[in-house]
Design an enzyme around this catalytic site. Sequence first.
Site, mmCIF file in Angstrom:
data_model
loop_
_atom_site.group_PDB
_atom_site.id
_atom_site.type_symbol
_atom_site.label_atom_id
_atom_site.label_comp_id
_atom_site.label_asym_id
_atom_site.label_seq_id
_atom_site.Cartn_x
_atom_site.Cartn_y
_atom_site.Cartn_z
ATOM 1 N N ASP A 141 -3.525 -3.885 -0.278
ATOM 2 C CA ASP A 141 -2.422 -3.147 -0.911
ATOM 3 C C ASP A 141 -2.196 -1.822 -0.215
ATOM 4 O O ASP A 141 -1.747 -0.847 -0.810
ATOM 5 C CB ASP A 141 -2.745 -2.913 -2.393
ATOM 6 C CG ASP A 141 -1.526 -2.462 -3.174
ATOM 7 O OD1 ASP A 141 -1.708 -1.831 -4.245
ATOM 8 O OD2 ASP A 141 -0.386 -2.712 -2.723
ATOM 9 N N LYS A 144 1.549 -1.975 4.970
ATOM 10 C CA LYS A 144 1.867 -3.398 5.108
ATOM 11 C C LYS A 144 1.702 -3.871 6.556
ATOM 12 O O LYS A 144 1.377 -5.033 6.776
ATOM 13 C CB LYS A 144 3.282 -3.667 4.596
ATOM 14 C CG LYS A 144 3.540 -3.087 3.195
ATOM 15 C CD LYS A 144 2.387 -3.329 2.205
ATOM 16 C CE LYS A 144 2.444 -2.397 1.007
ATOM 17 N NZ LYS A 144 1.203 -2.424 0.179
ATOM 18 N N ASP A 169 -0.714 -7.820 -1.865
ATOM 19 C CA ASP A 169 0.420 -7.331 -2.652
ATOM 20 C C ASP A 169 1.623 -7.121 -1.730
ATOM 21 O O ASP A 169 1.477 -6.953 -0.520
ATOM 22 C CB ASP A 169 0.059 -6.003 -3.338
ATOM 23 C CG ASP A 169 1.105 -5.582 -4.362
ATOM 24 O OD1 ASP A 169 1.233 -4.377 -4.626
ATOM 25 O OD2 ASP A 169 1.814 -6.466 -4.903
ATOM 26 N N ASN A 170 2.837 -7.125 -2.315
ATOM 27 C CA ASN A 170 4.062 -6.705 -1.618
ATOM 28 C C ASN A 170 4.483 -7.558 -0.441
ATOM 29 O O ASN A 170 5.098 -7.045 0.507
ATOM 30 C CB ASN A 170 3.935 -5.249 -1.126
ATOM 31 C CG ASN A 170 3.443 -4.326 -2.192
ATOM 32 O OD1 ASN A 170 2.346 -3.774 -2.088
ATOM 33 N ND2 ASN A 170 4.222 -4.170 -3.251
ATOM 34 N N GLU A 199 6.658 -3.909 -9.070
ATOM 35 C CA GLU A 199 6.166 -3.210 -10.257
ATOM 36 C C GLU A 199 7.267 -2.435 -10.988
ATOM 37 O O GLU A 199 8.052 -1.717 -10.378
ATOM 38 C CB GLU A 199 5.015 -2.248 -9.890
ATOM 39 C CG GLU A 199 5.238 -1.355 -8.695
ATOM 40 C CD GLU A 199 4.720 -1.971 -7.414
ATOM 41 O OE1 GLU A 199 4.661 -3.205 -7.305
ATOM 42 O OE2 GLU A 199 4.380 -1.227 -6.499
HETATM 43 O O1 LIG Z 1 3.310 1.415 0.692
HETATM 44 C C1 LIG Z 1 2.763 0.901 -0.282
HETATM 45 N N1 LIG Z 1 1.434 0.930 -0.397
HETATM 46 C C2 LIG Z 1 0.613 1.516 0.653
HETATM 47 C C3 LIG Z 1 0.473 3.035 0.518
HETATM 48 C C4 LIG Z 1 -0.941 3.408 0.869
HETATM 49 C C5 LIG Z 1 -1.131 3.825 2.295
HETATM 50 C C6 LIG Z 1 -2.478 3.565 2.779
HETATM 51 C C7 LIG Z 1 -2.841 3.414 4.092
HETATM 52 C C8 LIG Z 1 -4.222 3.178 4.286
HETATM 53 C C9 LIG Z 1 -4.926 3.016 5.491
HETATM 54 N N2 LIG Z 1 -6.258 2.818 5.506
HETATM 55 C C10 LIG Z 1 -6.955 2.788 4.353
HETATM 56 C C11 LIG Z 1 -6.330 2.946 3.123
HETATM 57 C C12 LIG Z 1 -4.949 3.146 3.114
HETATM 58 S S1 LIG Z 1 -3.862 3.408 1.770
HETATM 59 C C13 LIG Z 1 3.573 0.295 -1.378
HETATM 60 C C14 LIG Z 1 4.949 0.589 -1.443
HETATM 61 C C15 LIG Z 1 5.740 0.063 -2.454
HETATM 62 C C16 LIG Z 1 7.192 0.383 -2.516
HETATM 63 C C17 LIG Z 1 7.651 1.668 -2.203
HETATM 64 C C18 LIG Z 1 9.007 1.955 -2.263
HETATM 65 C C19 LIG Z 1 9.905 0.967 -2.650
HETATM 66 F F1 LIG Z 1 11.227 1.256 -2.729
HETATM 67 C C20 LIG Z 1 9.468 -0.308 -2.960
HETATM 68 C C21 LIG Z 1 8.095 -0.604 -2.891
HETATM 69 C C22 LIG Z 1 5.173 -0.771 -3.430
HETATM 70 C C23 LIG Z 1 3.813 -1.071 -3.371
HETATM 71 O O2 LIG Z 1 3.237 -1.882 -4.307
HETATM 72 C C24 LIG Z 1 3.018 -0.560 -2.346
HETATM 73 O O3 LIG Z 1 1.695 -0.905 -2.328
HETATM 74 MG MG LIG Z 2 1.354 -2.538 -3.650
#
Ligand SMILES: O=C(NCCCCc1cc2cnccc2s1)c1cc(-c2ccc(F)cc2)cc(O)c1O
Ligand SMILES: [Mg+2]
Length: 214
Positions: A141, A144, A169-170, A199
Amino acid sequence: TGSTRPQRMLKAVQKNATKGDPESVISAIDYYCRHREWAMNVGDEKGLILDSVLTEVNPGTALELGTYCGYSTIRIARLLSPGSKLITVEFNPDFAAVARQIIAYAGLQDKVTLVEGPSGDLIPKMKERFGIKSFDFVFLDHWKDRYVPDTKLLEDCGLLRKGTVLLADNVICPGAPEYLKYVKNSAHYESRYYKSNLEYTTVEDGLEKSVFLG
Ligand SMILES: O=C(NCCCCc1cc2cnccc2s1)c1cc(-c2ccc(F)cc2)cc(O)c1O
Ligand SMILES: [Mg+2]
């Protein structure tokens, strides 16, 4: 300076949930994100699918890539059998700081190890750092475009075993098209799509469940 969205979410948990009660923390976050301020938790609808896959797998050792505020961390940890462990990886220190407080508020800190840093650096150190043979369950999660490289890294580091379940997810929104191609075209995975919604919205999204065949 003003508060951040994760800090406001933490306040809502402290105000509306009961300390030590994971279900009330999950409900408080879902209520806040549905009625006050959207946030990128896996949410209540996809959360039910996560719950059902977890109950089926009953992992002894689980990995989560992308902690954010700890919502799915709590959903996973609350279903783990005694003695089972969840390692969750977060890149952003501000998100990690809020997640630690929300996980502790739910009373699940003994089942969860939160590690801060980029997944690409941390995955190769998992065996030596945490004495892990392999993961039974992985929830993807995070970024992506890291789903494919990190899945390959987990394979190369011998952290997957025959039967390990990956749940991503996603895969529709924001989307992980390369990941879907990778697991669907690989003879090493048996994959299945669980259709749902992004969500707290009516936009389509879903989870891809992939079993590693070794
Ligand atoms: O980007 C998403 N999740 C990732 C962000 C965490 C970045 C990390 C990088 C990293 C690298 N190494 C270790 C740990 C980590 S944590 C995300 C985005 C949406 C979304 C946003 C806008 C929208 F209009 C529609 C959906 C919905 C979701 O459910 C998501 O999960
Ligand atoms: Mg997500």
